[in-house]
Design a protein around this motif. Structure first.
Motif, PDB file in Angstrom:
ATOM      1  N   LYS A   1     -31.337  19.438 -42.401  1.00 53.63           N
ATOM      2  CA  LYS A   1     -30.269  19.354 -41.414  1.00 53.63           C
ATOM      3  C   LYS A   1     -28.903  19.388 -42.085  1.00 53.63           C
TER       4      LYS A   1
ATOM      5  N   SER B   1     -24.930  19.712 -35.692  1.00 53.61           N
ATOM      6  CA  SER B   1     -25.525  20.918 -35.132  1.00 53.61           C
ATOM      7  C   SER B   1     -24.683  21.422 -33.965  1.00 53.61           C
ATOM      8  N   ASN B   2     -24.872  22.682 -33.603  1.00 62.52           N
ATOM      9  CA  ASN B   2     -24.105  23.268 -32.498  1.00 62.52           C
ATOM     10  C   ASN B   2     -24.350  22.539 -31.185  1.00 62.52           C
ATOM     11  N   SER B   3     -25.535  21.966 -31.017  1.00 57.55           N
ATOM     12  CA  SER B   3     -25.869  21.302 -29.756  1.00 57.55           C
ATOM     13  C   SER B   3     -25.010  20.069 -29.503  1.00 57.55           C
ATOM     14  N   ARG B   4     -24.411  19.498 -30.560  1.00 50.23           N
ATOM     15  CA  ARG B   4     -23.579  18.307 -30.397  1.00 50.23           C
ATOM     16  C   ARG B   4     -22.123  18.648 -30.100  1.00 50.23           C
TER      17      ARG B   4
ATOM     18  N   PHE C   1     -17.014  16.623 -29.863  1.00 45.28           N
ATOM     19  CA  PHE C   1     -18.457  16.570 -30.054  1.00 45.28           C
ATOM     20  C   PHE C   1     -18.984  15.210 -29.628  1.00 45.28           C
ATOM     21  N   LYS C   2     -20.278  15.166 -29.371  1.00 46.27           N
ATOM     22  CA  LYS C   2     -20.904  13.928 -28.914  1.00 46.27           C
ATOM     23  C   LYS C   2     -21.654  13.260 -30.058  1.00 46.27           C
TER      24      LYS C   2
ATOM     25  N   TYR D   1     -24.669   8.564 -25.256  1.00 43.18           N
ATOM     26  CA  TYR D   1     -23.778   9.479 -25.965  1.00 43.18           C
ATOM     27  C   TYR D   1     -22.317   9.136 -25.676  1.00 43.18           C
TER      28      TYR D   1
END
Length: 220
Positions: free
Chosen positions: A98, A102-105, A116-117, A126
């Protein structure tokens, strides 16, 4: 395993170790097991680890490159029994490849600001953090390892240069432990989601309500 980031991308270098619960005697003829619920006193380990680390830096000539305040702060060493180690491996495995985020955050990027979260330690809820794009890049680049740094290293009988393999240890023990000690609750993996976005609690599925469809209605 080297891990440098915190949940908000702050610089937080620390190392995870997977340590066997025991070791060979001097003649390597038998395996000496530790207690199932205790390995070493962590309060005593903390200053010893710092002193050993400082000593090794001094031997390599790198001690002067470290700020003096580093040695004034209390270092933290934690050690917990985790049964057969499966829980530790499962926890650490995702961190091997990792990156810091990551992009998802990443929630949004606009007006030179990155939002970002993240989750606070011990919470499933979150939260959001917004940083200027330059500050975001600065935090991210802190975790790009310099040339020559290794994220994962193997030591002892786990090293590729060792002439002892885990199978040798099992043979000396006589057999594998078919009933490993239970994993302490604090070391077990957290429950799977989904989670409530407000309180962070685990959502319990009761039933699904399908959307209204015309074909389900009888005519007349």
């Amino acid at each position: 395993m080297l891990h440098t980031w915190g949940r908000q991308l702050q610089y937080h270098p620390h190392i995870h170790y997977i340590v066997p619960g025991g070791g060979f005697n001097k003649g390597r003829s038998s395996w000496l097991s530790s207690r199932t619920d205790f390995y070493a006193p962590v309060k005593a380990l903390s200053p010893i680890f710092k002193a050993k680390f400082k000593e090794q830096l001094n031997q390599t000539g790198l001690l002067d490159s470290v700020e003096a305040k580093v040695w004034e702060a209390d270092w933290v060493v934690n050690s917990q029994a985790v049964g057969n180690g499966a829980a530790s491996l499962k926890y650490l495995a995702p961190y091997v490849f990792k990156v810091a985020i990551s992009n998802s955050r990443i929630v949004k990027v606009e007006n030179h600001t990155v939002t970002f979260k993240y989750r606070k330690h011990g919470s499933r809820r979150y939260r959001s953090l917004s940083l200027h794009v330059l500050e975001f890049i600065r935090r991210f680049l802190q975790h790009v390892l310099p040339s020559g740094f290794m994220k994962v290293r193997h030591f002892g009988f786990m090293s590729s240069s060792s002439n002892i393999c885990p199978e040798d240890i099992r043979q000396r023990l006589g057999k594998e432990d078919e009933n490993p000690p239970p994993v302490p609750p604090e070391s077990q993996n957290p429950p799977h989601g989904p989670f409530c976005p407000d309180c962070g609690g685990v959502l319990i599925f009761l039933k699904s309500i399908l959307p209204f469809r015309k074909e389900y209605c009888s005519s007349g």
